[in-house]
Design a protein around this motif. Structure first.
Motif, PDB file in Angstrom:
ATOM      1  N   ALA A 111       0.862  -1.185   0.000  1.00  0.00           N
ATOM      2  CA  ALA A 111       0.000   0.000   0.000  1.00  0.00           C
ATOM      3  C   ALA A 111       0.899   1.236   0.000  1.00  0.00           C
ATOM      4  N   PHE A 112       0.625   2.168  -0.915  1.00  0.00           N
ATOM      5  CA  PHE A 112       1.453   3.360  -1.069  1.00  0.00           C
ATOM      6  C   PHE A 112       0.660   4.640  -0.827  1.00  0.00           C
ATOM      7  N   ASN A 113       1.246   5.549  -0.080  1.00  0.00           N
ATOM      8  CA  ASN A 113       0.833   6.945   0.011  1.00  0.00           C
ATOM      9  C   ASN A 113       2.097   7.758  -0.205  1.00  0.00           C
ATOM     10  N   LYS A 114       1.947   9.041  -0.484  1.00  0.00           N
ATOM     11  CA  LYS A 114       3.141   9.898  -0.667  1.00  0.00           C
ATOM     12  C   LYS A 114       4.035   9.775   0.548  1.00  0.00           C
ATOM     13  N   GLY A 115       5.281   9.378   0.334  1.00  0.00           N
ATOM     14  CA  GLY A 115       6.258   9.286   1.408  1.00  0.00           C
ATOM     15  C   GLY A 115       6.106   8.077   2.317  1.00  0.00           C
ATOM     16  N   LYS A 116       5.177   7.158   1.993  1.00  0.00           N
ATOM     17  CA  LYS A 116       4.940   5.985   2.837  1.00  0.00           C
ATOM     18  C   LYS A 116       4.821   4.738   1.988  1.00  0.00           C
ATOM     19  N   LEU A 117       5.422   3.664   2.482  1.00  0.00           N
ATOM     20  CA  LEU A 117       5.272   2.344   1.854  1.00  0.00           C
ATOM     21  C   LEU A 117       4.661   1.434   2.897  1.00  0.00           C
TER      22      LEU A 117
END
Length: 117
Positions: A111-117
């Protein structure tokens, strides 16, 4: 046969030979000394196999900063270069990574969000 003599090499020595050659190629292309590396390995490697890879890096005069699972390396690469990821307050983008190798199949779902994996 090596230098016209019979030798028996352990797997760490053979892997170190490969790493040394890769190091030489990298140094020639970068025109800089290579002393540190990150090595990707299959996620199914056991602790003894991981230790063998670290030993091979030492033999090749490389400081291995990290052993990284192949699928983690691919996901990290995707996340670094993907520009249109949702913000932290939005639903994450779900991505499946499939690695069909010669003798193994690995699947990772991230799962990806800006700046996060």
């Amino acid at each position: 046969m090596y230098l016209d003599q019979e030798h028996h090499f352990c797997i760490e020595q053979v892997t170190a030979m490969l790493l040394t050659k890769l190091k030489d190629i990298a140094e020639a292309n970068l025109q800089k000394k290579v002393v540190e590396c990150v090595i990707s390995i299959p996620s199914f490697f056991t602790d003894s196999e991981r230790t063998s890879v670290l030993d091979a890096a030492k033999i090749a005069s490389l400081n291995c900063l990290k052993l990284m699972n192949d699928s983690t390396a691919v996901a990290l690469n995707y996340g670094i270069y993907k520009k249109d990821l949702p913000g932290c307050d939005e639903n994450p983008k779900i991505v499946a990574f499939v690695d069909m190798g010669h003798s193994a199949l690995q699947v990772s779902v991230c799962a990806f969000n800006k700046g996060k994996l």
